[in-house]
Design a protein around this motif. Structure first.
Motif, PDB file in Angstrom:
ATOM      1  N   VAL A 178       0.839  -1.200   0.000  1.00 15.88           N
ATOM      2  CA  VAL A 178       0.000   0.000   0.000  1.00 15.88           C
ATOM      3  C   VAL A 178       0.874   1.251   0.000  1.00 15.88           C
ATOM      4  CG1 VAL A 178      -1.768   1.296   1.233  1.00 15.88           C
ATOM      5  CG2 VAL A 178      -1.878  -1.204   1.187  1.00 15.88           C
ATOM      6  N   ALA A 179       1.952   1.206   0.775  1.00 19.24           N
ATOM      7  CA  ALA A 179       2.881   2.329   0.825  1.00 19.24           C
ATOM      8  C   ALA A 179       3.474   2.625  -0.547  1.00 19.24           C
ATOM      9  CB  ALA A 179       3.996   2.052   1.826  1.00 19.24           C
ATOM     10  N   SER A 180       3.790   1.575  -1.285  1.00 22.38           N
ATOM     11  CA  SER A 180       4.374   1.783  -2.616  1.00 22.38           C
ATOM     12  C   SER A 180       3.376   2.460  -3.554  1.00 22.38           C
ATOM     13  CB  SER A 180       4.842   0.445  -3.202  1.00 22.38           C
ATOM     14  OG  SER A 180       3.752  -0.400  -3.548  1.00 22.38           O
ATOM     15  N   VAL A 181       2.096   2.092  -3.426  1.00 23.51           N
ATOM     16  CA  VAL A 181       1.068   2.727  -4.252  1.00 23.51           C
ATOM     17  C   VAL A 181       0.911   4.193  -3.864  1.00 23.51           C
ATOM     18  CG1 VAL A 181      -1.409   2.778  -4.759  1.00 23.51           C
ATOM     19  CG2 VAL A 181      -0.182   0.589  -4.713  1.00 23.51           C
ATOM     20  N   ALA A 182       0.794   4.448  -2.561  1.00 28.65           N
ATOM     21  CA  ALA A 182       0.632   5.827  -2.090  1.00 28.65           C
ATOM     22  C   ALA A 182       1.814   6.700  -2.506  1.00 28.65           C
ATOM     23  CB  ALA A 182       0.471   5.838  -0.572  1.00 28.65           C
ATOM     24  N   ASN A 183       3.007   6.147  -2.397  1.00 25.95           N
ATOM     25  CA  ASN A 183       4.210   6.890  -2.764  1.00 25.95           C
ATOM     26  C   ASN A 183       4.187   7.289  -4.240  1.00 25.95           C
ATOM     27  OD1 ASN A 183       7.198   7.575  -1.944  1.00 25.95           O
ATOM     28  ND2 ASN A 183       7.335   6.521  -3.909  1.00 25.95           N
ATOM     29  N   GLU A 184       3.815   6.368  -5.115  1.00 24.17           N
ATOM     30  CA  GLU A 184       3.778   6.661  -6.547  1.00 24.17           C
ATOM     31  C   GLU A 184       2.731   7.726  -6.866  1.00 24.17           C
ATOM     32  OE1 GLU A 184       5.591   5.655  -9.132  1.00 24.17           O
ATOM     33  OE2 GLU A 184       6.924   4.451  -7.870  1.00 24.17           O
ATOM     34  N   VAL A 185       1.574   7.637  -6.207  1.00 24.10           N
ATOM     35  CA  VAL A 185       0.518   8.623  -6.463  1.00 24.10           C
ATOM     36  C   VAL A 185       0.959  10.008  -6.005  1.00 24.10           C
ATOM     37  CG1 VAL A 185      -1.842   9.321  -5.892  1.00 24.10           C
ATOM     38  CG2 VAL A 185      -1.327   6.914  -6.320  1.00 24.10           C
ATOM     39  N   ILE A 186       1.577  10.072  -4.831  1.00 24.69           N
ATOM     40  CA  ILE A 186       2.044  11.362  -4.305  1.00 24.69           C
ATOM     41  C   ILE A 186       3.083  11.976  -5.234  1.00 24.69           C
ATOM     42  CG2 ILE A 186       3.323  12.460  -2.427  1.00 24.69           C
ATOM     43  CD1 ILE A 186       2.036  10.346  -0.567  1.00 24.69           C
ATOM     44  N   GLU A 187       4.035  11.178  -5.670  1.00 24.21           N
ATOM     45  CA  GLU A 187       5.076  11.703  -6.551  1.00 24.21           C
ATOM     46  C   GLU A 187       4.487  12.185  -7.876  1.00 24.21           C
ATOM     47  OE1 GLU A 187       8.523   9.365  -7.101  1.00 24.21           O
ATOM     48  OE2 GLU A 187       8.928   9.096  -4.954  1.00 24.21           O
ATOM     49  N   TYR A 188       3.495  11.460  -8.385  1.00 22.80           N
ATOM     50  CA  TYR A 188       2.862  11.881  -9.637  1.00 22.80           C
ATOM     51  C   TYR A 188       2.133  13.213  -9.455  1.00 22.80           C
ATOM     52  CZ  TYR A 188      -0.522  12.302 -13.373  1.00 22.80           C
ATOM     53  OH  TYR A 188      -1.288  12.793 -14.398  1.00 22.80           O
ATOM     54  N   LEU A 189       1.317  13.310  -8.402  1.00 24.95           N
ATOM     55  CA  LEU A 189       0.551  14.537  -8.182  1.00 24.95           C
ATOM     56  C   LEU A 189       1.469  15.718  -7.884  1.00 24.95           C
ATOM     57  CD1 LEU A 189      -2.453  13.251  -6.033  1.00 24.95           C
ATOM     58  CD2 LEU A 189      -2.439  13.795  -8.474  1.00 24.95           C
ATOM     59  N   ALA A 190       2.582  15.468  -7.187  1.00 28.57           N
ATOM     60  CA  ALA A 190       3.516  16.536  -6.839  1.00 28.57           C
ATOM     61  C   ALA A 190       4.172  17.132  -8.073  1.00 28.57           C
ATOM     62  CB  ALA A 190       4.580  16.007  -5.888  1.00 28.57           C
ATOM     63  N   ALA A 191       4.288  16.338  -9.131  1.00 31.46           N
ATOM     64  CA  ALA A 191       4.941  16.809 -10.356  1.00 31.46           C
ATOM     65  C   ALA A 191       3.951  17.242 -11.432  1.00 31.46           C
ATOM     66  CB  ALA A 191       5.842  15.702 -10.913  1.00 31.46           C
ATOM     67  N   ARG A 192       2.669  16.994 -11.226  1.00 33.10           N
ATOM     68  CA  ARG A 192       1.665  17.309 -12.241  1.00 33.10           C
ATOM     69  C   ARG A 192       1.412  18.813 -12.289  1.00 33.10           C
ATOM     70  NH1 ARG A 192      -2.949  14.700 -14.853  1.00 33.10           N
ATOM     71  NH2 ARG A 192      -4.577  16.261 -15.207  1.00 33.10           N
ATOM     72  N   GLU A 193       1.423  19.386 -13.467  1.00 30.92           N
ATOM     73  CA  GLU A 193       1.224  20.832 -13.617  1.00 30.92           C
ATOM     74  C   GLU A 193      -0.261  21.200 -13.626  1.00 30.92           C
ATOM     75  OE1 GLU A 193       3.277  22.313 -16.990  1.00 30.92           O
ATOM     76  OE2 GLU A 193       5.266  21.688 -16.311  1.00 30.92           O
ATOM     77  N   GLU A 194      -1.068  20.412 -14.337  1.00 32.78           N
ATOM     78  CA  GLU A 194      -2.478  20.755 -14.476  1.00 32.78           C
ATOM     79  C   GLU A 194      -3.290  20.192 -13.303  1.00 32.78           C
ATOM     80  OE1 GLU A 194      -0.950  18.698 -16.558  1.00 32.78           O
ATOM     81  OE2 GLU A 194      -0.327  19.997 -18.223  1.00 32.78           O
ATOM     82  N   PRO A 195      -4.376  20.858 -12.943  1.00 28.53           N
ATOM     83  CA  PRO A 195      -5.264  20.300 -11.919  1.00 28.53           C
ATOM     84  C   PRO A 195      -5.979  19.063 -12.444  1.00 28.53           C
ATOM     85  CG  PRO A 195      -6.258  22.237 -12.920  1.00 28.53           C
ATOM     86  CD  PRO A 195      -4.847  22.161 -13.449  1.00 28.53           C
ATOM     87  N   LEU A 196      -6.480  18.253 -11.557  1.00 29.21           N
ATOM     88  CA  LEU A 196      -7.303  17.122 -11.964  1.00 29.21           C
ATOM     89  C   LEU A 196      -8.665  17.636 -12.421  1.00 29.21           C
ATOM     90  CD1 LEU A 196      -6.552  14.609  -9.056  1.00 29.21           C
ATOM     91  CD2 LEU A 196      -5.508  14.684 -11.327  1.00 29.21           C
ATOM     92  N   THR A 197      -9.317  16.852 -13.240  1.00 27.13           N
ATOM     93  CA  THR A 197     -10.633  17.232 -13.752  1.00 27.13           C
ATOM     94  C   THR A 197     -11.696  16.732 -12.798  1.00 27.13           C
ATOM     95  OG1 THR A 197      -9.755  16.960 -15.995  1.00 27.13           O
ATOM     96  CG2 THR A 197     -12.148  17.202 -15.762  1.00 27.13           C
ATOM     97  N   ALA A 198     -12.118  17.592 -11.887  1.00 24.96           N
ATOM     98  CA  ALA A 198     -13.108  17.204 -10.885  1.00 24.96           C
ATOM     99  C   ALA A 198     -14.443  16.892 -11.549  1.00 24.96           C
ATOM    100  CB  ALA A 198     -13.271  18.317  -9.861  1.00 24.96           C
ATOM    101  N   THR A 199     -15.110  15.864 -11.055  1.00 27.50           N
ATOM    102  CA  THR A 199     -16.395  15.458 -11.624  1.00 27.50           C
ATOM    103  C   THR A 199     -17.540  15.703 -10.658  1.00 27.50           C
ATOM    104  OG1 THR A 199     -15.960  13.201 -10.855  1.00 27.50           O
ATOM    105  CG2 THR A 199     -15.391  13.716 -13.131  1.00 27.50           C
ATOM    106  N   MET A 200     -17.236  16.325  -9.515  1.00 29.91           N
ATOM    107  CA  MET A 200     -18.299  16.693  -8.585  1.00 29.91           C
ATOM    108  C   MET A 200     -18.345  18.211  -8.489  1.00 29.91           C
ATOM    109  SD  MET A 200     -15.510  17.142  -6.721  1.00 29.91           S
ATOM    110  CE  MET A 200     -14.902  15.495  -6.454  1.00 29.91           C
ATOM    111  N   LYS A 201     -19.497  18.728  -8.080  1.00 29.17           N
ATOM    112  CA  LYS A 201     -19.649  20.163  -7.899  1.00 29.17           C
ATOM    113  C   LYS A 201     -19.469  20.508  -6.420  1.00 29.17           C
ATOM    114  CE  LYS A 201     -22.870  20.800 -11.755  1.00 29.17           C
ATOM    115  NZ  LYS A 201     -24.226  21.257 -12.154  1.00 29.17           N
ATOM    116  N   GLN A 202     -18.931  21.679  -6.158  1.00 27.68           N
ATOM    117  CA  GLN A 202     -18.732  22.100  -4.785  1.00 27.68           C
ATOM    118  C   GLN A 202     -20.057  22.081  -4.024  1.00 27.68           C
ATOM    119  OE1 GLN A 202     -16.563  25.681  -4.409  1.00 27.68           O
ATOM    120  NE2 GLN A 202     -16.684  25.774  -2.193  1.00 27.68           N
TER     121      GLN A 202
END
Length: 300
Positions: A178-202
């Motif tokens: 689980v740690a390996s998965v979380a680590n990869e996701v964090i590193e990806y999001l930390a380097a991503r320039e664009e925001p994610l495309t949210a599919t819910m409304k505030q």
């Protein structure tokens, strides 16, 4: 990244039957998430130079309707939510075993499914993206505020919210996965320039402070990954109404009394309207055959 660190203590607020007054260690739910948060924060601080700010937070008040995370999203000024690309919640991640790692809330952004598919390929850890709206943990406070958020979850078990959720039952090797998965996701999001495309409304979701609490239990263990119509159960707790009326693993509950059950959330919402001691009719599918049984709703 955010888990919660509160649990049930001597049973509050979700004590079951004879467990009142007994210590509930909460080794899986949610000491496992806090342990991983601390470990990842230390490792990433030493080894990662992110383009984005990483915020590690442990909430309390999750048992009290996500009060801690709800307060955070309403009062955060140092790291405003408008600049938050996403939230990763670690809640109940200590019993992976041979199961797939579930990603609850994967429908909150278009990219989550693709992100976790790639992470699964890189890490070799099987992942199951669950897009259903489950109102399951602190990530819902962020989703309600418009922030794409997911929960990593290794699945339900018979020790959930019971004194038997002890450290000896934690799958240490699985926790590393689980740690390996979380680590990869964090590193990806930390380097991503664009925001994610949210599919819910505030504020689309019901705020946690108005959620109605469930007072009864049938003793069913839900299959969170099931995507068909109804609520499929992955097991039944002993000495419960579900066992007494003959429900078993693989049954798909499609109706309670006259109310249709479209998914797990609807099943949970229906139970919130039932009082302890009430006699109910449960209609379910077993091997595609519709069957009906009666049960007495038991106080949680």
């Amino acid at each position: 990244m955010r888990p919660h660190y509160d649990h049930l203590g001597l049973g509050w607020p979700d004590v079951r039957g004879d467990n009142r007054g007994k210590v509930h260690p909460g080794a899986d739910d949610n000491a496992s998430g806090v342990a991983l948060l601390i470990e990842l924060a230390g490792e990433l601080r030493k080894n990662l130079n992110p383009d984005r700010t990483l915020v590690f937070v442990a909430f309390t008040g999750e048992r009290g309707r996500e009060e801690g995370s709800g307060y955070y999203v309403s009062h955060q000024e140092l790291y405003p939510l408008g600049k938050c690309i996403g939230m990763l919640n670690l809640d109940t991640i200590g019993r992976l075993g041979k199961n797939k790692l579930m990603v609850l809330g994967a429908g909150s952004a278009m990219e989550w499914v693709h992100i976790f598919r790639g992470v699964s390929f890189v890490t070799g850890v099987e992942v199951e993206a669950v897009s259903s709206d489950l109102d399951s943990s602190d990530q819902i406070s962020f989703e309600a505020a418009g922030v794409p958020a997911v929960q990593l979850f290794t699945g339900p078990h018979a020790d959930y919210h019971r004194p038997t959720d002890i450290p000896e039952k934690i799958d240490a090797e699985g926790l590393v996965k689980v740690a390996s998965v979380a680590n990869e996701v964090i590193e990806y999001l930390a380097a991503r320039e664009e925001p994610l495309t949210a599919t819910m409304k505030q504020n689309q979701k019901t705020v946690s402070s108005t959620r109605k609490e469930r007072k009864v239990s049938l003793g069913t263990i839900p299959d969170f990954a099931y995507i068909g119509k109804g609520c499929r159960i992955s097991g039944v707790m002993p000495e419960t109404p579900a066992e007494a009326c003959g429900l078993k693993e693989g049954d798909v509950i499609v109706r309670i009394n006259s109310e249709s059950v479209g998914n797990l959330k609807e099943f949970s919402d229906i139970l919130k309207s039932i009082s302890p001691g009430a006699r109910i009719t449960i209609t379910f599918l077993r091997n595609n055959e519709e069957m009906t049984v009666e049960a007495e709703a038991k106080e949680k």
